[in-house]
Design a protein around this motif. Structure first.
Motif, short mmCIF file in Angstrom:
data_model
loop_
_atom_site.label_atom_id
_atom_site.label_comp_id
_atom_site.label_asym_id
_atom_site.label_seq_id
_atom_site.Cartn_x
_atom_site.Cartn_y
_atom_site.Cartn_z
N GLN A 1 49.69 -34.13 -9.77
CA GLN A 1 49.08 -34.16 -11.09
C GLN A 1 48.41 -35.51 -11.31
N LEU A 2 47.11 -35.56 -11.07
CA LEU A 2 46.36 -36.80 -11.20
C LEU A 2 46.00 -37.06 -12.66
N THR A 3 45.98 -38.33 -13.02
CA THR A 3 45.53 -38.73 -14.36
C THR A 3 44.18 -39.41 -14.31
N ASP A 4 43.73 -39.74 -13.11
CA ASP A 4 42.42 -40.37 -12.94
C ASP A 4 41.83 -39.91 -11.61
N ARG A 5 40.56 -40.14 -11.43
CA ARG A 5 39.90 -39.72 -10.20
C ARG A 5 40.44 -40.49 -9.00
N ARG A 6 40.42 -39.81 -7.83
CA ARG A 6 40.94 -40.44 -6.62
C ARG A 6 40.10 -39.99 -5.42
N GLU A 7 39.74 -40.95 -4.59
CA GLU A 7 39.05 -40.63 -3.35
C GLU A 7 40.08 -40.05 -2.37
N VAL A 8 39.82 -38.85 -1.89
CA VAL A 8 40.78 -38.18 -1.01
C VAL A 8 40.25 -38.08 0.43
N PHE A 9 38.99 -38.44 0.62
CA PHE A 9 38.44 -38.38 1.98
C PHE A 9 37.20 -39.25 2.07
N ARG A 10 37.06 -39.93 3.22
CA ARG A 10 35.83 -40.65 3.56
C ARG A 10 35.68 -40.58 5.07
N GLY A 11 34.57 -40.07 5.52
CA GLY A 11 34.35 -39.92 6.95
C GLY A 11 33.05 -39.20 7.21
N SER A 12 32.92 -38.66 8.39
CA SER A 12 31.69 -37.95 8.76
C SER A 12 31.69 -36.53 8.20
N ALA A 13 30.52 -35.92 8.20
CA ALA A 13 30.42 -34.53 7.76
C ALA A 13 31.23 -33.61 8.67
N ARG A 14 31.28 -33.94 9.95
CA ARG A 14 32.09 -33.13 10.86
C ARG A 14 33.57 -33.19 10.47
N GLN A 15 34.06 -34.39 10.24
CA GLN A 15 35.46 -34.54 9.85
C GLN A 15 35.75 -33.86 8.52
N ALA A 16 34.81 -33.97 7.58
CA ALA A 16 34.99 -33.33 6.27
C ALA A 16 35.09 -31.82 6.41
N ALA A 17 34.24 -31.25 7.26
CA ALA A 17 34.25 -29.80 7.45
C ALA A 17 35.54 -29.33 8.10
N LEU A 18 36.08 -30.13 9.00
CA LEU A 18 37.33 -29.75 9.66
C LEU A 18 38.52 -29.88 8.72
N GLU A 19 38.46 -30.87 7.82
CA GLU A 19 39.58 -31.08 6.90
C GLU A 19 39.48 -30.21 5.66
N PHE A 20 38.25 -30.00 5.18
CA PHE A 20 38.02 -29.19 3.98
C PHE A 20 37.03 -28.07 4.31
N PRO A 21 37.40 -27.11 5.14
CA PRO A 21 36.44 -26.12 5.62
C PRO A 21 35.84 -25.24 4.53
#
Length: 264
Positions: free
Chosen positions: A144-164
């Protein structure tokens, strides 16, 4: 132009409805395929289609794409995360001479025409960054977040594999510009947003661009899919029917698409 749609979720369902309502000029619904469709039903639908829309899952897309292109039929791919699985997706998913094309819709973002043009002008000194801001639940953040949070930073390939299921726009951007490994992606979970936000930043000798998009969320997608995405697919289909590419404004005319004669 006969269209076979694979998948009946948020994107597939909206594309099916648009075709049934005649909202895609030059195209009509030929078949609807589900995960429960029999193998012979899938084969018949692909053989009868002028174009196939894949709106299912990454796993299904991995099997479907080469099967469709081998018949010489074009396929519009919505599960873009499938491209991140392969070092050279063109070699794995696209066939040789005479094969159908693999087409990627812009999806939740725009401006790919000017960004692709900028990339064609030169990429040696170019950089591109994509920020995606979504509700925590859409990113499978249970806390339960109360403020925005960065949950990923990386390449588009890595993003697609982690958040398909939520990185399709990043993949489309990468394929249009610097590739999956040079496109930087930042994913942010924000409990205060009601819509999905995308910010694209490009810089190179040819120019500097910043594009921002705020999309309503499809209510049937669990907050993961922007409502505009299905209409992006419809725009690709309309462009195919008119014989032009997305990003080109066709005021009139169009060429016929060869295919089986409709049944009486």
């Amino acid at each position: 132009m006969r269209v076979a749609v694979v998948g009946v979720g948020a994107i597939g369902g909206a594309v099916i409805e648009a075709l049934e309502q005649g909202r895609v000029p030059g195209a009509r619904l030929g078949a609807v395929l589900r995960s429960s469709s029999a193998p012979e039903e899938v084969t018949a639908a692909i053989d009868a289609a002028d174009v196939v829309v894949e709106a299912s899952t990454v796993d299904a897309a991995d099997d479907l794409i080469p099967r469709v292109t081998a018949t010489g039929t074009d396929v519009v791919v919505c599960s873009c995360g499938v491209f991140a699985r392969h070092d050279d997706p063109r070699e794995r998913l696209a066939g040789g001479p005479g094969a159908g094309r693999v087409l990627v819709p812009a999806g939740a973002i725009g401006g790919l025409d000017v960004l692709a043009a900028a990339a064609r002008a030169g990429t040696a000194d170019a950089s591109v960054r994509h920020y995606t801001i979504k509700r925590p639940a859409a990113l499978d953040v249970d806390e339960q977040l109360t403020d925005r949070r960065e949950v990923f930073r990386g390449s588009a390939r890595q993003a697609a594999l982690e958040f398909p299921r939520t990185s399709n726009a990043s993949v489309a951007l990468a394929l249009a510009t610097l590739g999956l490994d040079r496109t930087e992606v930042i994913v942010v979970a924000d409990p205060h947003v009601g819509r999905t936000r995308h910010v694209v930043e490009w810089e190179s000798p040819v120019g500097r661009y910043e594009l921002q998009f705020e999309n309503a969320v499809d209510p049937d997608s669990g907050g993961r899919t922007s409502a505009i995405t299905a209409w992006s697919v419809a725009e690709v289909l309309s462009a195919l029917a008119s014989g032009a590419g997305p990003g080109v404004v066709v005021l009139a005319g169009g060429r016929p698409v060869e295919g089986p004669e409709p049944s009486p």
